[in-house]
Design a protein around this motif. Sequence first.
Motif, PDB file in Angstrom:
ATOM      1  N   CYS A   1       0.851  -1.192   0.000  1.00 58.60           N
ATOM      2  CA  CYS A   1       0.000   0.000   0.000  1.00 58.60           C
ATOM      3  C   CYS A   1       0.885   1.239   0.000  1.00 58.60           C
ATOM      4  O   CYS A   1       1.815   1.346   0.807  1.00 58.60           O
ATOM      5  CB  CYS A   1      -0.916   0.011   1.219  1.00 58.60           C
TER       6      CYS A   1
ATOM      7  N   ARG B   1       3.492  -0.091   2.745  1.00 55.21           N
ATOM      8  CA  ARG B   1       2.987  -0.966   3.801  1.00 55.21           C
ATOM      9  C   ARG B   1       2.552  -2.299   3.187  1.00 55.21           C
ATOM     10  O   ARG B   1       1.930  -2.328   2.125  1.00 55.21           O
ATOM     11  CB  ARG B   1       1.802  -0.309   4.520  1.00 55.21           C
TER      12      ARG B   1
ATOM     13  N   ARG C   1       0.439  -5.399   2.376  1.00 58.16           N
ATOM     14  CA  ARG C   1      -1.015  -5.557   2.340  1.00 58.16           C
ATOM     15  C   ARG C   1      -1.502  -6.711   3.203  1.00 58.16           C
ATOM     16  O   ARG C   1      -2.675  -6.764   3.553  1.00 58.16           O
ATOM     17  CB  ARG C   1      -1.480  -5.777   0.902  1.00 58.16           C
TER      18      ARG C   1
ATOM     19  N   GLU D   1       0.114  -5.478   7.165  1.00 60.74           N
ATOM     20  CA  GLU D   1      -0.013  -4.039   7.388  1.00 60.74           C
ATOM     21  C   GLU D   1       1.174  -3.461   8.157  1.00 60.74           C
ATOM     22  O   GLU D   1       1.033  -2.457   8.856  1.00 60.74           O
ATOM     23  CB  GLU D   1      -1.321  -3.707   8.097  1.00 60.74           C
ATOM     24  N   HIS D   2       2.352  -4.062   8.021  1.00 57.12           N
ATOM     25  CA  HIS D   2       3.568  -3.491   8.584  1.00 57.12           C
ATOM     26  C   HIS D   2       4.325  -2.737   7.498  1.00 57.12           C
ATOM     27  O   HIS D   2       4.258  -3.088   6.319  1.00 57.12           O
ATOM     28  CB  HIS D   2       4.467  -4.592   9.172  1.00 57.12           C
ATOM     29  N   ASN D   3       5.038  -1.712   7.903  1.00 57.06           N
ATOM     30  CA  ASN D   3       5.799  -0.906   6.952  1.00 57.06           C
ATOM     31  C   ASN D   3       7.012  -1.677   6.449  1.00 57.06           C
ATOM     32  O   ASN D   3       7.732  -2.299   7.231  1.00 57.06           O
ATOM     33  CB  ASN D   3       6.254   0.401   7.587  1.00 57.06           C
TER      34      ASN D   3
ATOM     35  N   THR E   1     -10.816  -4.893   2.991  1.00 62.51           N
ATOM     36  CA  THR E   1     -10.117  -5.042   1.718  1.00 62.51           C
ATOM     37  C   THR E   1     -10.465  -6.393   1.119  1.00 62.51           C
ATOM     38  O   THR E   1     -10.365  -7.412   1.791  1.00 62.51           O
ATOM     39  CB  THR E   1      -8.597  -4.925   1.917  1.00 62.51           C
TER      40      THR E   1
END
Length: 477
Positions: free
Chosen positions: A41, A266, A268, A271-273, A357
């Motif tokens: 993301c 990030r 998907r 959801e961690h960078n 999502t």
Amino acid sequence: MSYLVQEDFVRYECTCGSLSPIPKLYFCRHCLKLRCGYCVCHEVDSHYCSNCMEHLPSAEAKMKKNRCVMCFDCPNCFHTLSIRATTRAPEDGSNKGHLKHYYLSCFFCRWTTRDVGIPDQIASSGNWPLKENPHQELLSSFLEHYKVVAMRERSQKDKKPIFPRRGYSTYTEKFGLTNLIARKRAGLPSLPLPGKEVNPASIPPIKPCVATDVIDTLPASYFTDVPDLTKITTIAQRHANPMIQATVASELHPQHRHFFIKRSLRCRSCEHNVSKPEYNPASIKFKIQQAAYYHVPEIRIKTFEPLRAGKPSEIILKVTNPTSHVTSLSFSPKSEVNKGGVSDSVILDSLGAPKKTVEIPRPVVQDEPNTQVELPTEPIVLPARDDAAEYDDSGDTHNFHDDANVVVWRKGNKAAVKFRIVPDRGMKPGDRSIFSFSMEYGYVNTMPTTAEQKSPQRAEMQVNVLIAPGLIVGNLD
């Protein structure tokens, strides 16, 4: 420096099935998966001007139409314009001394604002006159009209049936203010209260466009005079200012410089960078940078013999261990784990905020291998990365019992491995040779997966690699 142009020759298969070179891939240390540009993301962290390094919040940058107020781009070559100063005698003929005047000039193509008749300014801070769009009022009326229409359609969509209730727990629940407060905190436009709709009479009217059959004829100079291409604008120059789209070079005007963005990526899935830069635009450092070449063994083409259809050839690949732990590599035929890609579709709730999502299949076009490869049967051990080993000419102290027919060279955390490939007999001279295999390697994850398990964990990873060394040459007679 030949490795700098090997981007398209060695490609790794992402989790979604797409093929990308390793500099364009990311590795998520939480879910232990490769991520490409479609599997992350993209989030905008800050807007900034690459010339004056001014950074603004997203809301303020949107109000300024994502353009810098102080910097301008050359309308001729699109480079940044610089402010030049000159002295000029007073126009009234007095003896007060020369006054400084400022104008914009391009150091690349020598274009200046004087070429198009823009007067010089007394202050260097700017306030340069810009050419206004002749259809600005018409476009503004269209924008205001459709804003109200969109709000009306949104209110009808979000309208819910009201059921009679005997009592209300709060005052805001009775009059429907909870939804309004939530939308205000989320930064979304407010909607009408339940039971009230947008009055159609309050929608600003717009003047419809009317088609006409009357077309102005071209002047006679278009057919008699020789065209001067230096005075006619190019397609790129016209599209740089789509509101005006000047046809001749004398009508070009400077435009405010576009803002650049710093974005964070990030994963998907978890959801961690995987990538997060510093907020300061002048800083080139990253808070988080989990590029794949920091975690996945890198493969480069070192040398190979001429490729001929149906004839065996030797190719030497250099593999590098980028991690600070010893790893073991083994090669096997390509696995069919990834069948295709996925793309995300975000569903919004009644407040307009992201709700969930949904993954939608995304077709992935892959190159089919047309070359057979003979893979090494024994695993290859690579030492940990040591920055000082690059400058140590005394030799390696590691004692590896390698097969001389497989490992032809070693230094530090690098090794050159020999493969044998045979292009298909049906290939013609000029066709691109492509072969693939699956690489298994051990990865030590230093990221704690749970609160109880904080020690590094070793995991066996697998990635498919597709290599296109070169083109088929003609057979020797």
